[in-house]
Scaffold this motif. Structure first.
Motif, PDB file in Angstrom:
ATOM      1  N   THR A 153      -7.829   1.524   3.738  1.00  0.00           N
ATOM      2  CA  THR A 153      -6.864   1.149   4.776  1.00  0.00           C
ATOM      3  C   THR A 153      -5.554   0.688   4.158  1.00  0.00           C
ATOM      4  O   THR A 153      -4.471   1.075   4.614  1.00  0.00           O
ATOM      5  N   GLU A 154      -5.639  -0.130   3.135  1.00  0.00           N
ATOM      6  CA  GLU A 154      -4.432  -0.643   2.488  1.00  0.00           C
ATOM      7  C   GLU A 154      -3.668   0.470   1.773  1.00  0.00           C
ATOM      8  O   GLU A 154      -2.441   0.520   1.832  1.00  0.00           O
ATOM      9  N   VAL A 155      -4.379   1.383   1.121  1.00  0.00           N
ATOM     10  CA  VAL A 155      -3.720   2.505   0.447  1.00  0.00           C
ATOM     11  C   VAL A 155      -2.973   3.370   1.476  1.00  0.00           C
ATOM     12  O   VAL A 155      -1.829   3.783   1.244  1.00  0.00           O
ATOM     13  N   ALA A 156      -3.607   3.606   2.623  1.00  0.00           N
ATOM     14  CA  ALA A 156      -2.955   4.392   3.674  1.00  0.00           C
ATOM     15  C   ALA A 156      -1.695   3.687   4.185  1.00  0.00           C
ATOM     16  O   ALA A 156      -0.657   4.333   4.398  1.00  0.00           O
ATOM     17  N   SER A 157      -1.769   2.377   4.364  1.00  0.00           N
ATOM     18  CA  SER A 157      -0.598   1.620   4.822  1.00  0.00           C
ATOM     19  C   SER A 157       0.522   1.648   3.790  1.00  0.00           C
ATOM     20  O   SER A 157       1.694   1.818   4.144  1.00  0.00           O
ATOM     21  N   ILE A 158       0.177   1.494   2.536  1.00  0.00           N
ATOM     22  CA  ILE A 158       1.165   1.527   1.459  1.00  0.00           C
ATOM     23  C   ILE A 158       1.873   2.879   1.437  1.00  0.00           C
ATOM     24  O   ILE A 158       3.108   2.957   1.366  1.00  0.00           O
TER      25      ILE A 158
END
Length: 148
Positions: free
Chosen positions: A99-104
């Motif tokens: 999720t964090e990688v996608a947001s970044i």
């Protein structure tokens, strides 16, 4: 009005809303002694993710967009769905990392689209930094769980 910028910011808005839902579920569903620090971290992150959505919504509105209602929402975070095993902390950690990688990735995309809009760029740089911090924390959790 930059329609592409508004579209991508709206995508980030929905990502933040979905992350909030996923983090509430994970911080509630996980059980066990090993789950406690992850549950606490996710519960604390819920407020930050809501704030991110609010910041994005306000900026979208200011630059001429319309904040969509719930009927426009489509879930995408498959790795954050609850598992059969409520003690599977590693699955939750990996879901958070995804999720964090996608947001970044999404914030970096928006930053490139900002052009002559330094305010939106600044907002997205700040949100990007928050997501990078979350990612680093959960990468640390994963390392600890996989190297016990």
């Amino acid at each position: 009005m930059n329609e592409v910028l508004i579209k991508e910011m709206t995508k980030s808005y929905w990502m933040e809303i979905e992350t909030t839902m996923s983090y509430i579920a994970a911080s509630t569903n996980l059980v066990g002694i090993q789950a406690e620090p992850i549950k606490q971290s996710l519960a604390a992150d819920v407020l930050e993710e809501i704030q991110h959505a609010q910041i994005l919504a306000k900026r979208i509105h200011i630059i001429g967009g319309v904040i969509p209602g719930s009927m426009s929402f489509s879930a995408t975070q498959s790795t954050m769905q609850p598992t059969e095993e409520s003690t599977d902390v590693v699955a939750v950690i990996k879901g958070v990392i995804d999720t964090e990688v996608a947001s970044i990735t999404q914030y970096k995309k928006i930053i490139k689209l900002c052009g002559d809009d330094p305010v939106t760029e600044d907002i997205c740089v700040t949100l990007l930094a928050d997501e990078e911090e979350h990612l680093r924390s959960f990468q640390g959790y994963l390392y600890e769980f996989e190297n016990r």
